[in-house]
Motif scaffolding. Structure first.
Motif, mmCIF file in Angstrom:
data_model
loop_
_atom_site.group_PDB
_atom_site.id
_atom_site.type_symbol
_atom_site.label_atom_id
_atom_site.label_comp_id
_atom_site.label_asym_id
_atom_site.label_seq_id
_atom_site.Cartn_x
_atom_site.Cartn_y
_atom_site.Cartn_z
ATOM 1 N N TRP A 9 -1.995 -4.854 4.304
ATOM 2 C CA TRP A 9 -1.785 -3.913 3.098
ATOM 3 C C TRP A 9 -2.962 -2.941 3.336
ATOM 4 O O TRP A 9 -4.028 -3.084 3.589
ATOM 5 C CB TRP A 9 -2.009 -4.597 1.706
ATOM 6 N N ASP A 11 -3.822 0.900 1.160
ATOM 7 C CA ASP A 11 -3.393 1.762 0.095
ATOM 8 C C ASP A 11 -3.427 3.080 0.711
ATOM 9 O O ASP A 11 -4.187 3.888 1.132
ATOM 10 C CB ASP A 11 -4.570 1.666 -0.821
ATOM 11 N N ASN A 13 -2.865 5.740 -0.747
ATOM 12 C CA ASN A 13 -3.616 6.705 -1.783
ATOM 13 C C ASN A 13 -5.085 6.914 -1.399
ATOM 14 O O ASN A 13 -5.853 7.883 -1.872
ATOM 15 C CB ASN A 13 -3.609 6.299 -3.071
ATOM 16 N N GLU A 14 -5.425 6.339 -0.248
ATOM 17 C CA GLU A 14 -6.852 6.157 0.286
ATOM 18 C C GLU A 14 -7.076 7.221 1.497
ATOM 19 O O GLU A 14 -8.246 6.910 2.452
ATOM 20 C CB GLU A 14 -7.443 4.819 0.522
ATOM 21 N N ASP A 54 2.571 -0.558 2.492
ATOM 22 C CA ASP A 54 2.170 -0.298 1.155
ATOM 23 C C ASP A 54 3.391 -0.653 0.142
ATOM 24 O O ASP A 54 4.324 -0.327 0.717
ATOM 25 C CB ASP A 54 1.472 0.955 0.837
#
Length: 110
Positions: A9, A11, A13-14, A54
């Motif tokens: 996984w 993210d 958004n990172e 994700d």
């Protein structure tokens, strides 16, 4: 949602940087060991190739998975001192699905 293969996984958004070739770099892990989508421990090392995902949802709230492939690199960004590992995405061979260069997707509609 079932994945096409075992993945780790990430993210999406990172996002934190772009390398000199334009590849996106994301924050990946504060630890040396992460779990994959099968629940197994994976020990990270510099230069390791990984497949990541994700969870995402379409406009009708149906599950999709955002997918990418990348290379693990040690954190060189001083502004994130607690992060040990970053991931630099590699260009995808699956771009026909999403039109994106680095990230592609699978859907429950397939």
């Amino acid at each position: 949602m079932p994945l096409d293969r075992t993945r780790i996984w990430l993210d999406f958004n990172e996002f934190c940087a772009v390398d000199q070739d334009g590849a996106p770099i994301y924050l990946f892990s504060q630890a040396d060991i992460v779990n994959d989508s099968d629940g197994k421990d994976v020990e990270l090392w510099n230069g390791m190739k990984v497949n990541v995902f994700d969870d995402d949802f379409d406009s009708s709230d149906r599950p999709n998975a955002l997918l990418a492939d990348g290379v693990i690199i040690q954190n060189f960004l001083r502004q994130y001192p607690k992060v040990q590992w970053l991931i630099k995405l590699v260009r995808s061979k699956e771009t026909y699905k999403s039109g994106a260069e680095y990230v592609y997707w699978i859907s429950d509609l397939q």
